[in-house]
Design a protein around this motif. Structure first.
Motif, short mmCIF file in Angstrom:
data_model
loop_
_atom_site.label_atom_id
_atom_site.label_comp_id
_atom_site.label_asym_id
_atom_site.label_seq_id
_atom_site.Cartn_x
_atom_site.Cartn_y
_atom_site.Cartn_z
N TYR A 116 6.99 -0.66 35.20
CA TYR A 116 5.77 -0.82 34.77
C TYR A 116 4.70 -0.25 35.72
O TYR A 116 3.08 -0.68 35.20
CB TYR A 116 5.41 -2.25 34.35
CG TYR A 116 5.51 -3.14 34.63
CD1 TYR A 116 3.81 -3.63 35.13
CD2 TYR A 116 6.03 -4.14 35.30
CE1 TYR A 116 3.55 -4.72 35.96
CE2 TYR A 116 5.94 -4.64 37.26
CZ TYR A 116 4.77 -5.01 36.94
OH TYR A 116 4.17 -5.99 37.91
N ALA A 117 4.69 -1.02 36.89
CA ALA A 117 3.41 -0.61 38.01
C ALA A 117 4.10 0.53 38.35
O ALA A 117 2.09 0.53 39.21
CB ALA A 117 3.89 -1.41 39.09
N GLY A 118 4.09 1.00 38.90
CA GLY A 118 4.20 2.85 38.86
C GLY A 118 3.68 3.89 38.06
O GLY A 118 3.93 3.35 36.57
N ASN A 119 2.77 4.88 38.32
CA ASN A 119 2.09 5.80 37.59
C ASN A 119 1.76 6.97 38.28
O ASN A 119 0.66 7.13 39.34
CB ASN A 119 0.70 4.53 37.26
CG ASN A 119 0.04 4.68 36.49
OD1 ASN A 119 -0.47 6.65 35.77
ND2 ASN A 119 -1.30 4.73 35.90
N LEU A 120 2.17 7.86 38.18
CA LEU A 120 2.73 9.49 38.44
C LEU A 120 0.74 9.48 39.03
O LEU A 120 0.31 10.70 39.28
CB LEU A 120 3.17 10.36 38.41
CG LEU A 120 4.69 9.50 39.05
CD1 LEU A 120 5.30 10.40 38.69
CD2 LEU A 120 4.90 9.77 40.23
N SER A 121 0.11 9.58 38.20
CA SER A 121 -1.12 9.74 37.87
C SER A 121 -1.95 9.23 38.35
O SER A 121 -3.17 9.43 38.88
CB SER A 121 -2.12 9.17 36.05
OG SER A 121 -2.01 7.75 36.12
#
Ligand code: NAD
Ligand code: TDX
Length: 359
Positions: A47-52
């Protein structure tokens, strides 16, 4: 023993958790500053990882993304075998104290088993020749426990973790040191205080409060808001990691901190003051959103880092005053409301309901 991985020699670095808050700043810094390094970002995209968070560098020729779990030994061993990795910057972790209280085992799996898995892979892959290799573990000041109203955490302060999160980080630090002493693995550790800045996930105090002020929602303050944290702008943290990675001593620990202590209540008041000005609201209006809620279980009273060793040995100092860093941070969130609403509308919405509904 000193180790200076040359800035001019080709290296392949494995950054773990590069799609998270600190990891994305670290990945951006290394990809841009060292175009001759190959950077592999291994991230499970929890949930905490965001490629944007990494949109601006995703097409850089020296950047590669691999989706996967640091506790997946087969995958981690394969990455070491296929890419001749020379350095690890281990950032991946479950990082939110409140979540560790409701689901401690997830923290054991990623923070303890994941770190041990990476250490074993590095040991096996590098055992023929440890020279010019570094395993850098990114850790937290929370391993030292909780301070009273005076004193500081030093590198030799005894560990006294008190939450499942800090217990898992303390355990991972111990494993890193054990691999240094037992197998001679070339390791470095840094323990940093609370970070803030762009791309900070809005479950943590500052981005959560910015989001709620924008939306005119209550600002939940645990207990009486008297707990103290030592805040550091995230770009100063990753600048310190860069210096320690390249110039720090093998086997050593470095504390990183801002010398910038705020009670939660005073911090939120300062945030409200700046946001009222920026949003053109009447002075004092956001402060009315402050809402005291049930305290966090086992809530550590105060953290404060002494970073003298890092300053004296390697010349690092924070570059920003807090008011200035907070100002930059608020501006970033106000200009990136799409990022914020995309994050908030995801899985996080369910967590938020669960976390604050019961208080
Ligand atoms: P974060 O929660 O924002 O990001 C963590 C990243 O790790 C995410 O991209 C997530 O997808 C990834 N991840 C989680 N579990 C994984 C797994 N099993 N395998 C692979 N990837 C996984 O965390 P953060 O705030 O950026 O913290 C990064 C590191 O810095 C952590 O080790 C944390 O303990 C440490 N730290 C954080 C702070 C702070 O104030 N945020 C301060 C000091 C130290
Ligand atoms: O809604 C809130 N209300 C509140 O009063 C939240 C989310 C937090 N708090 C308090 C708890 C802490 O005293 O604010 C303080 C900061 O809380 P967090 O942002 O959750 O950070 P903290 O618990 O201090 O831990 C952080 O710093 C060290 C990071 O999440 C860790 O990953 C890092 O290691």
């Amino acid at each position: 023993m000193y180790f200076y991985p040359s800035k001019f020699i080709m290296q392949t670095l494995l950054i773990t958790g590069g799609a998270g808050f600190i990891g994305s700043h670290l990945t951006r810094l290394f990809v841009q500053k060292y175009p001759h390094y190959k950077i592999i970002n291994l991230d499970a995209l929890t949930y905490a990882g965001n490629l944007s968070n990494l949109k601006d560098i995703e097409n850089a020729p020296n950047y590669f993304f691999v989706k996967g779990d640091v506790a997946d030994a087969a995958l981690v061993n394969k990455l070491f075998a296929e890419h001749s990795i020379t350095g690890v910057l281990h950032c991946a972790a479950e990082s939110h104290v409140d979540r560790s209280i409701s689901d401690p085992l997830a923290f054991v799996k990623t923070n303890v088993v994941g770190t041990a898995t990476l250490l074993l892979a590095a040991k096996e892959s590098w055992k023929a020749d440890y020279s010019n290799k570094v395993f850098y573990h990114i850790s937290t000041d929370e391993v030292y426990g909780s301070l009273g109203s005076t004193g500081f955490f030093y590198e030799n302060t005894a560990y006294d973790p008190r939450s499942p999160y800090s217990a898992s980080k303390a355990s991972s630090d111990h494993f890193v040191r054990a691999f240094y002493h037992t197998y001679g693995l070339p390791v470095k550790i840094s323990n940093c205080s609370n970070n803030y800045g762009p791309y900070h996930f809005p479950e943590k105090l500052i981005p959560l409060s910015i989001n709620n002020i924008i939306q005119n929602k209550p600002l939940p303050i645990y207990g009486k808001g008297e707990n103290v944290r030592d805040w550091l702008f995230v770009e100063d943290h990753v600048r310190a990691i860069d210096i320690i990675y390249h110039k720090g001593k093998i086997g050593e620990t470095y504390n990183i901190g801002g010398h910038n202590e705020w009670t939660n209540l005073n911090l939120i008041k300062e945030l409200c003051r700046q946001m009222d000005q920026k949003l053109g609201r009447e002075a004092g209006s956001s402060e009315k959103l402050i809402s005291f809620v049930k305290d966090r279980a086992g809530h550590d009273l105060r953290y404060a880092i002494d970073a003298t060793k890092l300053k004296d040995e390697l010349g690092w100092m924070p570059s920003l005053q807090f008011e200035e860093g907070l100002n930059k941070t608020i501006d970033w969130y106000l200009s990136n409301q799409q990022w914020l609403s995309d994050v908030v509308s995801g899985h996080y919405a369910d967590y938020y309901e669960e976390q604050y509904h019961k208080r």
